[in-house]
Design a protein around this motif. Structure first.
Motif, PDB file in Angstrom:
ATOM      1  N   ASP A 135       0.814  -1.206   0.000  1.00 23.79           N
ATOM      2  CA  ASP A 135       0.000   0.000   0.000  1.00 23.79           C
ATOM      3  C   ASP A 135       0.852   1.261   0.000  1.00 23.79           C
ATOM      4  O   ASP A 135       0.368   2.342  -0.336  1.00 23.79           O
ATOM      5  CB  ASP A 135      -0.919   0.024   1.228  1.00 23.79           C
ATOM      6  N   THR A 136       2.119   1.152   0.407  1.00 18.68           N
ATOM      7  CA  THR A 136       2.980   2.330   0.474  1.00 18.68           C
ATOM      8  C   THR A 136       3.992   2.390  -0.653  1.00 18.68           C
ATOM      9  O   THR A 136       4.687   3.380  -0.799  1.00 18.68           O
ATOM     10  CB  THR A 136       3.744   2.360   1.812  1.00 18.68           C
ATOM     11  N   LEU A 137       4.112   1.346  -1.450  1.00 14.65           N
ATOM     12  CA  LEU A 137       5.057   1.365  -2.550  1.00 14.65           C
ATOM     13  C   LEU A 137       4.558   2.270  -3.673  1.00 14.65           C
ATOM     14  O   LEU A 137       3.360   2.368  -3.936  1.00 14.65           O
ATOM     15  CB  LEU A 137       5.260  -0.045  -3.122  1.00 14.65           C
ATOM     16  N   ALA A 138       5.492   2.929  -4.339  1.00 13.93           N
ATOM     17  CA  ALA A 138       5.115   3.732  -5.496  1.00 13.93           C
ATOM     18  C   ALA A 138       4.573   2.825  -6.592  1.00 13.93           C
ATOM     19  O   ALA A 138       5.158   1.800  -6.914  1.00 13.93           O
ATOM     20  CB  ALA A 138       6.340   4.499  -6.006  1.00 13.93           C
ATOM     21  N   GLN A 139       3.437   3.185  -7.151  1.00 15.17           N
ATOM     22  CA  GLN A 139       2.820   2.352  -8.172  1.00 15.17           C
ATOM     23  C   GLN A 139       3.443   2.659  -9.531  1.00 15.17           C
ATOM     24  O   GLN A 139       2.912   3.414 -10.334  1.00 15.17           O
ATOM     25  CB  GLN A 139       1.302   2.612  -8.200  1.00 15.17           C
ATOM     26  N   ASN A 140       4.610   2.096  -9.779  1.00 11.52           N
ATOM     27  CA  ASN A 140       5.323   2.379 -11.024  1.00 11.52           C
ATOM     28  C   ASN A 140       5.508   1.145 -11.879  1.00 11.52           C
ATOM     29  O   ASN A 140       6.284   1.147 -12.811  1.00 11.52           O
ATOM     30  CB  ASN A 140       6.679   3.024 -10.732  1.00 11.52           C
ATOM     31  N   GLY A 141       4.825   0.062 -11.528  1.00 13.54           N
ATOM     32  CA  GLY A 141       4.873  -1.117 -12.370  1.00 13.54           C
ATOM     33  C   GLY A 141       5.999  -2.067 -12.062  1.00 13.54           C
ATOM     34  O   GLY A 141       6.149  -3.069 -12.736  1.00 13.54           O
ATOM     35  N   ILE A 142       6.822  -1.782 -11.040  1.00 16.12           N
ATOM     36  CA  ILE A 142       7.948  -2.659 -10.757  1.00 16.12           C
ATOM     37  C   ILE A 142       7.835  -3.278  -9.375  1.00 16.12           C
ATOM     38  O   ILE A 142       8.748  -3.944  -8.925  1.00 16.12           O
ATOM     39  CB  ILE A 142       9.279  -1.897 -10.864  1.00 16.12           C
ATOM     40  N   GLY A 143       6.725  -3.057  -8.673  1.00 22.22           N
ATOM     41  CA  GLY A 143       6.598  -3.595  -7.331  1.00 22.22           C
ATOM     42  C   GLY A 143       5.478  -4.605  -7.244  1.00 22.22           C
ATOM     43  O   GLY A 143       4.911  -5.041  -8.236  1.00 22.22           O
ATOM     44  N   ALA A 144       5.149  -5.004  -6.003  1.00 17.48           N
ATOM     45  CA  ALA A 144       4.039  -5.879  -5.694  1.00 17.48           C
ATOM     46  C   ALA A 144       4.360  -7.325  -6.004  1.00 17.48           C
ATOM     47  O   ALA A 144       5.320  -7.651  -6.690  1.00 17.48           O
ATOM     48  CB  ALA A 144       2.769  -5.449  -6.433  1.00 17.48           C
ATOM     49  N   THR A 145       3.537  -8.192  -5.483  1.00 15.17           N
ATOM     50  CA  THR A 145       3.689  -9.622  -5.709  1.00 15.17           C
ATOM     51  C   THR A 145       2.716 -10.069  -6.774  1.00 15.17           C
ATOM     52  O   THR A 145       1.916  -9.292  -7.292  1.00 15.17           O
ATOM     53  CB  THR A 145       3.397 -10.389  -4.403  1.00 15.17           C
ATOM     54  N   SER A 146       2.773 -11.342  -7.088  1.00 15.78           N
ATOM     55  CA  SER A 146       1.891 -11.859  -8.117  1.00 15.78           C
ATOM     56  C   SER A 146       0.436 -11.821  -7.681  1.00 15.78           C
ATOM     57  O   SER A 146      -0.469 -11.817  -8.507  1.00 15.78           O
ATOM     58  CB  SER A 146       2.292 -13.302  -8.455  1.00 15.78           C
ATOM     59  N   LEU A 147       0.193 -11.806  -6.354  1.00 19.12           N
ATOM     60  CA  LEU A 147      -1.186 -11.758  -5.874  1.00 19.12           C
ATOM     61  C   LEU A 147      -1.763 -10.362  -5.913  1.00 19.12           C
ATOM     62  O   LEU A 147      -2.972 -10.176  -5.895  1.00 19.12           O
ATOM     63  CB  LEU A 147      -1.249 -12.304  -4.438  1.00 19.12           C
ATOM     64  N   ARG A 148      -0.889  -9.353  -5.951  1.00 18.25           N
ATOM     65  CA  ARG A 148      -1.352  -7.981  -5.971  1.00 18.25           C
ATOM     66  C   ARG A 148      -0.417  -7.192  -6.868  1.00 18.25           C
ATOM     67  O   ARG A 148       0.433  -6.444  -6.415  1.00 18.25           O
ATOM     68  CB  ARG A 148      -1.362  -7.408  -4.561  1.00 18.25           C
TER      69      ARG A 148
ATOM     70  N   ARG B  73      11.016 -12.294  -2.222  1.00 20.59           N
ATOM     71  CA  ARG B  73      10.390 -11.031  -1.837  1.00 20.59           C
ATOM     72  C   ARG B  73      11.098  -9.843  -2.479  1.00 20.59           C
ATOM     73  O   ARG B  73      10.462  -8.893  -2.937  1.00 20.59           O
ATOM     74  CB  ARG B  73      10.391 -10.887  -0.314  1.00 20.59           C
ATOM     75  N   VAL B  74      12.423  -9.896  -2.535  1.00 21.39           N
ATOM     76  CA  VAL B  74      13.171  -8.800  -3.151  1.00 21.39           C
ATOM     77  C   VAL B  74      12.991  -8.812  -4.666  1.00 21.39           C
ATOM     78  O   VAL B  74      12.780  -7.768  -5.291  1.00 21.39           O
ATOM     79  CB  VAL B  74      14.660  -8.892  -2.776  1.00 21.39           C
ATOM     80  N   PHE B  75      13.041  -9.987  -5.283  1.00 22.20           N
ATOM     81  CA  PHE B  75      12.867 -10.079  -6.732  1.00 22.20           C
ATOM     82  C   PHE B  75      11.461  -9.668  -7.150  1.00 22.20           C
ATOM     83  O   PHE B  75      11.234  -9.281  -8.301  1.00 22.20           O
ATOM     84  CB  PHE B  75      13.167 -11.496  -7.208  1.00 22.20           C
ATOM     85  N   ALA B  76      10.500  -9.756  -6.227  1.00 18.98           N
ATOM     86  CA  ALA B  76       9.139  -9.332  -6.543  1.00 18.98           C
ATOM     87  C   ALA B  76       9.031  -7.827  -6.747  1.00 18.98           C
ATOM     88  O   ALA B  76       8.033  -7.337  -7.274  1.00 18.98           O
ATOM     89  CB  ALA B  76       8.179  -9.768  -5.430  1.00 18.98           C
ATOM     90  N   LEU B  77      10.060  -7.085  -6.345  1.00 17.10           N
ATOM     91  CA  LEU B  77      10.069  -5.641  -6.551  1.00 17.10           C
ATOM     92  C   LEU B  77      10.452  -5.266  -7.979  1.00 17.10           C
ATOM     93  O   LEU B  77      10.447  -4.092  -8.322  1.00 17.10           O
ATOM     94  CB  LEU B  77      11.054  -4.979  -5.574  1.00 17.10           C
ATOM     95  N   ALA B  78      10.812  -6.257  -8.790  1.00 16.75           N
ATOM     96  CA  ALA B  78      11.186  -6.017 -10.180  1.00 16.75           C
ATOM     97  C   ALA B  78      10.277  -6.831 -11.092  1.00 16.75           C
ATOM     98  O   ALA B  78       9.456  -7.620 -10.630  1.00 16.75           O
ATOM     99  CB  ALA B  78      12.649  -6.389 -10.402  1.00 16.75           C
ATOM    100  N   THR B  79      10.421  -6.623 -12.393  1.00 11.81           N
ATOM    101  CA  THR B  79       9.651  -7.395 -13.361  1.00 11.81           C
ATOM    102  C   THR B  79      10.546  -8.270 -14.225  1.00 11.81           C
ATOM    103  O   THR B  79      10.061  -8.966 -15.111  1.00 11.81           O
ATOM    104  CB  THR B  79       8.847  -6.450 -14.285  1.00 11.81           C
TER     105      THR B  79
END
Length: 269
Positions: A89-102, A185-191
């Motif tokens: 909820d606090t990560l910048a929504q720039n397309g490189i964050g989040a997990t596969s569930l969100r 978890r760290v790799f989920a921050l990238a695409t």
């Protein structure tokens, strides 16, 4: 006195000294500094009296952001307000964050990390250099990272008495589960795509069937299954087994050669 007298004429010179001539305006600067210091002192005393111990700790942590407040959380009184750096909820929504569930929404033209600077940012998160310590102290002894032309390489390795898999099987130990969880978890921050490579230590040449090839591939496959619990399966680019062909140390039978390499690939390779 007669006009023709030769008496000397006495002239008195009086030196007038101005009150500000010696010191100038320097005293005003010193006085202003004194007043500022006193104001800061009284503000400090007021804060000490008006805040709780927890609030004072939060203020201190704010001015020391490199000190880890918690192994997972960003801290209750710190700049993240209790949220971990991984809180979606606090990560910048720039397309490189989040997990596969969100998954974060992709913006037009958004691509994965291309340069070494971005890969090194993720490397610092893995190592806990930014204050977020994700792995236990013991787990940190079992991985090393490096940025190469291929991407960010995370090497997970066994040590004597601390294997990654239960001896004689492909069952992951608690240690490996923790290590893979942190990396995912760290790799989920990238695409970027991910490659998984398995390595095995050598066995005695008297063995009728040498298991190193099958074992290195099977263990890489097990790590792939663990990774896709956090990442989407499409991000796994390949899994490779190297057997005992690329030992990490000179002794080919050393436990240190039982290792896995998880690579966050550059998007421009």
């Amino acid at each position: 006195m007669s006009v023709g007298s030769n008496a000397p004429v006495i002239i008195k010179r009086k030196k007038v000294v101005s009150g500000d001539g010696h010191h100038g305006g320097a005293w005003k600067v010193a006085y202003a500094d004194f007043v500022t210091a006193m104001m800061a002192f009284f503000m400090l005393m007021w804060l000490l009296n008006a805040t709780t111990e927890k609030q004072r700790k939060g203020i201190a942590d704010y001015f020391s952001p490199t000190i880890p407040i918690n192994r997972v959380s960003g801290g209750g009184d710190g700049s993240f307000g209790g949220d971990s750096v991984f809180t979606e909820d606090t990560l910048a929504q720039n397309g490189i964050g989040a997990t596969s569930l969100r998954a974060a929404p992709q913006k037009a033209g958004s691509v994965g990390f291309k340069d070494g600077d971005k890969l090194r940012e993720l490397e610092q998160i893995l190592l806990g250099s930014g204050g977020e310590v994700l792995a236990s102290e013991n787990a940190l002894r079992h991985f090393v990272t490096r940025v190469t032309d291929e991407g960010l390489v995370v090497e997970l390795f066994a040590l004597e008495g601390e294997p990654l898999f239960v001896p004689g099987s492909d069952t992951p130990t608690v240690l490996l589960i923790e290590l893979v969880s942190v990396v995912a978890r760290v790799f989920a921050l990238a695409t970027n795509s991910v490659a998984i490579e398995g390595h095995s230590r050598s066995h005695a040449v008297v063995l009728k069937q040498n298991p190193v090839w099958d074992r290195s591939v099977e263990r890489a496959e097990i790590v792939r299954e663990m990774m896709i619990e956090t990442l989407t399966p499409e991000r796994i680019d390949r899994i490779v087994g190297h057997a005992d062909r690329k030992p990490a140390v000179s002794n080919p039978m050393a436990m240190r050669n039982d290792r896995l390499e998880v690579v966050l690939l550059r998007s421009d390779v």
